[in-house]
Write a protein that holds these residues in place. Structure first.
Motif, PDB file in Angstrom:
ATOM      1  N   GLU A 141       0.822  -1.211   0.000  1.00  0.00           N
ATOM      2  CA  GLU A 141       0.000   0.000   0.000  1.00  0.00           C
ATOM      3  C   GLU A 141       0.856   1.262   0.000  1.00  0.00           C
ATOM      4  OE1 GLU A 141      -2.306  -0.647   3.492  1.00  0.00           O
ATOM      5  OE2 GLU A 141      -3.738  -1.980   2.475  1.00  0.00           O
ATOM      6  N   GLY A 142       2.173   1.081  -0.086  1.00  0.00           N
ATOM      7  CA  GLY A 142       3.075   2.222  -0.120  1.00  0.00           C
ATOM      8  C   GLY A 142       3.335   2.837   1.233  1.00  0.00           C
ATOM      9  N   PRO A 180      19.071   7.294  -9.805  1.00  0.00           N
ATOM     10  CA  PRO A 180      17.898   6.422  -9.898  1.00  0.00           C
ATOM     11  C   PRO A 180      17.507   5.846  -8.534  1.00  0.00           C
ATOM     12  CG  PRO A 180      19.836   5.252 -10.642  1.00  0.00           C
ATOM     13  CD  PRO A 180      20.270   6.665 -10.384  1.00  0.00           C
ATOM     14  N   PHE A 181      16.262   5.322  -8.479  1.00  0.00           N
ATOM     15  CA  PHE A 181      15.715   4.741  -7.264  1.00  0.00           C
ATOM     16  C   PHE A 181      15.569   3.238  -7.438  1.00  0.00           C
ATOM     17  CE2 PHE A 181      14.148   9.082  -7.813  1.00  0.00           C
ATOM     18  CZ  PHE A 181      14.570   9.665  -6.621  1.00  0.00           C
ATOM     19  N   TYR A 182      15.642   2.521  -6.326  1.00  0.00           N
ATOM     20  CA  TYR A 182      15.650   1.062  -6.357  1.00  0.00           C
ATOM     21  C   TYR A 182      14.638   0.506  -5.368  1.00  0.00           C
ATOM     22  CZ  TYR A 182      20.181   1.893  -8.588  1.00  0.00           C
ATOM     23  OH  TYR A 182      21.178   2.341  -9.420  1.00  0.00           O
ATOM     24  N   ALA A 183      13.944  -0.549  -5.778  1.00  0.00           N
ATOM     25  CA  ALA A 183      13.018  -1.269  -4.895  1.00  0.00           C
ATOM     26  C   ALA A 183      13.342  -2.754  -4.960  1.00  0.00           C
ATOM     27  CB  ALA A 183      11.573  -1.035  -5.311  1.00  0.00           C
ATOM     28  N   TYR A 184      13.550  -3.355  -3.787  1.00  0.00           N
ATOM     29  CA  TYR A 184      13.855  -4.774  -3.690  1.00  0.00           C
ATOM     30  C   TYR A 184      12.686  -5.473  -2.986  1.00  0.00           C
ATOM     31  CZ  TYR A 184      18.568  -3.438  -4.997  1.00  0.00           C
ATOM     32  OH  TYR A 184      19.658  -2.941  -5.686  1.00  0.00           O
ATOM     33  N   PRO A 185      11.922  -6.302  -3.711  1.00  0.00           N
ATOM     34  CA  PRO A 185      10.781  -6.985  -3.089  1.00  0.00           C
ATOM     35  C   PRO A 185      11.232  -8.090  -2.149  1.00  0.00           C
ATOM     36  CG  PRO A 185      10.996  -7.641  -5.390  1.00  0.00           C
ATOM     37  CD  PRO A 185      12.026  -6.587  -5.152  1.00  0.00           C
ATOM     38  N   VAL A 186      10.656  -8.109  -0.952  1.00  0.00           N
ATOM     39  CA  VAL A 186      11.029  -9.091   0.055  1.00  0.00           C
ATOM     40  C   VAL A 186       9.783  -9.723   0.657  1.00  0.00           C
ATOM     41  CG1 VAL A 186      13.271  -8.111   0.681  1.00  0.00           C
ATOM     42  CG2 VAL A 186      11.205  -7.246   1.795  1.00  0.00           C
ATOM     43  N   THR A 187       9.956 -10.941   1.123  1.00  0.00           N
ATOM     44  CA  THR A 187       8.919 -11.648   1.854  1.00  0.00           C
ATOM     45  C   THR A 187       9.541 -12.208   3.129  1.00  0.00           C
ATOM     46  OG1 THR A 187       7.150 -13.282   1.665  1.00  0.00           O
ATOM     47  CG2 THR A 187       9.266 -13.859   0.644  1.00  0.00           C
ATOM     48  N   ALA A 224      14.136   2.729 -11.281  1.00  0.00           N
ATOM     49  CA  ALA A 224      13.398   3.755 -12.006  1.00  0.00           C
ATOM     50  C   ALA A 224      14.055   5.112 -11.772  1.00  0.00           C
ATOM     51  CB  ALA A 224      11.944   3.793 -11.560  1.00  0.00           C
ATOM     52  N   ASP A 225      13.771   6.051 -12.699  1.00  0.00           N
ATOM     53  CA  ASP A 225      14.365   7.378 -12.604  1.00  0.00           C
ATOM     54  C   ASP A 225      13.501   8.357 -11.829  1.00  0.00           C
ATOM     55  OD1 ASP A 225      16.702   6.752 -14.004  1.00  0.00           O
ATOM     56  OD2 ASP A 225      15.680   6.991 -15.930  1.00  0.00           O
ATOM     57  N   THR A 226      12.259   7.967 -11.540  1.00  0.00           N
ATOM     58  CA  THR A 226      11.400   8.799 -10.693  1.00  0.00           C
ATOM     59  C   THR A 226      10.719   7.911  -9.667  1.00  0.00           C
ATOM     60  OG1 THR A 226       9.387   8.574 -12.010  1.00  0.00           O
ATOM     61  CG2 THR A 226      10.934  10.323 -12.662  1.00  0.00           C
ATOM     62  N   LEU A 227      10.281   8.530  -8.565  1.00  0.00           N
ATOM     63  CA  LEU A 227       9.555   7.773  -7.549  1.00  0.00           C
ATOM     64  C   LEU A 227       8.231   7.269  -8.090  1.00  0.00           C
ATOM     65  CD1 LEU A 227      10.264  10.022  -4.425  1.00  0.00           C
ATOM     66  CD2 LEU A 227      11.171   7.728  -4.862  1.00  0.00           C
ATOM     67  N   GLU A 228       7.587   8.059  -8.938  1.00  0.00           N
ATOM     68  CA  GLU A 228       6.321   7.628  -9.527  1.00  0.00           C
ATOM     69  C   GLU A 228       6.508   6.383 -10.377  1.00  0.00           C
ATOM     70  OE1 GLU A 228       5.969  11.917  -8.499  1.00  0.00           O
ATOM     71  OE2 GLU A 228       7.480  10.693  -9.536  1.00  0.00           O
ATOM     72  N   ASP A 229       7.556   6.372 -11.180  1.00  0.00           N
ATOM     73  CA  ASP A 229       7.812   5.201 -12.022  1.00  0.00           C
ATOM     74  C   ASP A 229       8.196   3.990 -11.171  1.00  0.00           C
ATOM     75  OD1 ASP A 229       7.220   6.576 -14.315  1.00  0.00           O
ATOM     76  OD2 ASP A 229       9.316   6.954 -14.869  1.00  0.00           O
ATOM     77  N   LEU A 230       8.904   4.231 -10.072  1.00  0.00           N
ATOM     78  CA  LEU A 230       9.248   3.116  -9.179  1.00  0.00           C
ATOM     79  C   LEU A 230       7.976   2.506  -8.596  1.00  0.00           C
ATOM     80  CD1 LEU A 230      11.833   1.725  -8.024  1.00  0.00           C
ATOM     81  CD2 LEU A 230      11.467   3.086  -5.955  1.00  0.00           C
ATOM     82  N   ALA A 255       0.221   7.368  -2.805  1.00  0.00           N
ATOM     83  CA  ALA A 255       0.526   6.965  -1.427  1.00  0.00           C
ATOM     84  C   ALA A 255       2.026   6.785  -1.227  1.00  0.00           C
ATOM     85  CB  ALA A 255      -0.215   5.677  -1.092  1.00  0.00           C
ATOM     86  N   PHE A 256       2.672   6.160  -2.197  1.00  0.00           N
ATOM     87  CA  PHE A 256       4.106   5.895  -2.077  1.00  0.00           C
ATOM     88  C   PHE A 256       4.910   7.191  -2.055  1.00  0.00           C
ATOM     89  CE2 PHE A 256       8.187   5.112  -4.361  1.00  0.00           C
ATOM     90  CZ  PHE A 256       8.800   4.340  -3.380  1.00  0.00           C
ATOM     91  N   VAL A 257       4.639   8.083  -2.983  1.00  0.00           N
ATOM     92  CA  VAL A 257       5.388   9.344  -3.044  1.00  0.00           C
ATOM     93  C   VAL A 257       5.135  10.162  -1.790  1.00  0.00           C
ATOM     94  CG1 VAL A 257       5.636  11.523  -4.291  1.00  0.00           C
ATOM     95  CG2 VAL A 257       5.463   9.369  -5.559  1.00  0.00           C
TER      96      VAL A 257
END
Length: 490
Positions: free
Chosen positions: A300-301, A419-426, A358-364, A374-376
């Motif tokens: 949900e960001g 750039p921005f990075y997101a690493y999905p984790v469980t 991604a190069d923007t938070l929105e694109d991430l 919500a994320f931004v």
């Protein structure tokens, strides 16, 4: 009355770090030892094989450690703070909320230094863990977090060393031998029943059985029953063979439960990497443990933990549980271009890693299918709340706080440079904290406090030290200490 000859003096069930430690201790007393490992040889080593090999113990700093760690040219530029018995005890008490057994803690801490030197003297190889526990600063290295030493080649090297030593000692290591039950006579454990990989069955008689066969972390129904709803979805980080049958067999004999059966060691784990359970090639590299540097958001960001509550060593084993509670049991570690070079290379540069750039938070946000607004908003609120007058320093608790809900207590850096990075984790489950109750010699106890003759436990099968959380590296040293105790009297 003539006593019937036994097949062997000591049977160790399980070929991980605790089992081999028990076998070494029994063998050096001249005991005939048979170690029965459920897995075939190419899948053996228990959970120990999958670890990074980090081991927590009492020491007096670098001069003390150099007596047995592998030489390294960086030692001359390295600071390793001493780690005292008082600190180890305080860390165990603090991270478990005081639910650690005081006597077990005393035994663990007081015997930790001697035990690791005992194993090093036998040929288990150790080194300083620069890539995990130190940051480079002013041309040198400063270690942090009380956890400084690990095995050469990690858990793979640990098991290779243990195996080589056991073979030299004459330990009868039998792979593909699943122990299916405990044999008793006159109120004592006198042997085991087993089944081999080809379906043959048999019994071995003995004077003592040492259970080092792990917890029940690889048993989804038992996880659901004891840890709670949703735990069947957790990813098994280590061996698929730790299913807990022998803990329950001991309980059927009247053994008492030890420790916290409702919690476990669980971590942030790559959510979408191919083959992200029991991966013997990547082992520990599927963890994502640089989260104290960035922020973590759910689907949900929204943030949901204090990423900087403490050094990673003291929080990582409980944050897997918090991820499991989130929508879809997934979360995303977020970093920017400034933070990305500081991430652990062995984890964040591994082959096949799950990452969105991604190069923007929105694109991430779009890339991870999270509501962009919500994320931004979460990132902006975090950035705006940082106490930027405090110096950012990952080698200490720097009090660089973000005053949001939940707060980030240390190491707050704005997520603002592309750039921005997101690493999905469980949630990756490592081991369960509940096991059997033992005494000072790792004898398994009944509810009335009496010992079951001939039965011992060590490693994950022995409960009492951990609850809700644990200090990193305590599991391996506990297996060594209590395995050695069991093997010294069995």
């Amino acid at each position: 009355m003539t006593r019937q000859p036994r097949d062997t003096d000591v049977i160790v069930v399980g070929g991980g770090n605790a089992g081999f430690s028990a076998a070494h201790a029994a063998a050096e007393r001249g005991r005939r030892v048979a170690l029965l490992e459920r897995a075939p040889r190419d899948e053996a080593g228990g959970n120990s094989y999958y670890t990074a090999g980090a081991t927590r113990f009492v020491h007096n700093g670098l001069g003390d450690l150099r007596e047995f760690v592998e030489p390294d040219e960086r030692h001359a530029r390295t600071i390793v703070p001493p780690y005292s018995a008082e600190e180890f005890t305080a860390d165990l008490t603090r991270v478990t909320g005081g639910r650690n057994d005081p006597r077990m803690t005393e035994l663990l801490v007081s015997r930790s230094a001697d035990t690791i030197r005992w194993l090093a003297g036998k040929g288990v190889r150790y080194r300083l863990m620069y890539e995990r526990q130190a940051y480079e600063r002013d041309g040198g290295y400063l270690f942090w977090g009380g956890l400084h030493v690990g095995n050469v080649d990690g858990g793979i090297g640990l098991i290779a060393d243990h195996t080589r030593i056991a073979e030299h000692e004459g330990v009868d290591v039998r792979y593909g031998h699943r122990v299916t039950g405990l044999v008793t006579g006159n109120g004592a454990v006198t042997g085991v029943r087993f089944e081999t990989a080809d379906g043959a069955t048999g019994e071995l008689t003995t004077e003592s059985v040492i259970l080092t066969s792990g917890g029940f972390e690889a048993n989804p129904p038992m996880r659901e029953r004891h840890l709670g709803p949703g735990w069947a979805k957790a990813k098994v980080r280590g061996t698929p063979y730790n299913t807990g049958e022998l803990i329950f067999a001991a309980l059927d004999l009247g053994a008492a439960r030890g420790g916290d059966w409702s919690s476990c060691h669980s971590v942030a784990w790559d959510a979408f990497a191919e083959h992200n359970e029991s991966n013997r090639e990547l082992t520990n590299r599927l963890t994502r443990q640089s989260y104290p540097l960035g922020i973590v958001v759910n689907a949900e960001g929204k943030r949901f933990i204090d990423e900087g509550a403490d050094f990673r060593n003291y929080t990582y084993a409980k944050y897997g549980r918090e991820i499991l509670k989130q929508p879809g049991s997934v979360a995303y570690q977020i970093y920017d271009a400034t933070l990305r070079p500081m991430l652990r290379t062995e984890e964040y540069d591994m082959p096949g890693i799950s990452v969105v750039r991604a190069d923007t938070l929105e694109d991430l946000a779009h890339g991870i299918d999270v509501d962009a607004t919500a994320f931004v908003s979460t990132v902006k609120e975090f950035n705006d709340s940082i106490a930027r007058e405090a110096t950012f320093d990952p080698t200490v608790k720097d009090s660089r706080r973000a005053n949001v809900v939940p707060p980030k207590s240390n190491w707050s850096w704005p997520i603002e440079k592309a750039p921005f990075y997101a690493y999905p984790v469980t949630c990756g489950i490592t081991f369960t904290f509940g096991g059997l109750k033992g005494d000072d010699d790792a004898r398994v106890l009944r509810e009335d406090g009496s010992a079951i003759p001939g039965l011992f436990a060590a490693g994950e099968a022995l409960g009492g030290l951990f609850s809700g959380n644990y200090p990193g590296g305590s599991g391996l040293i506990a297996g060594m200490v209590f395995g050695r105790l069991a093997g010294s009297v069995a």
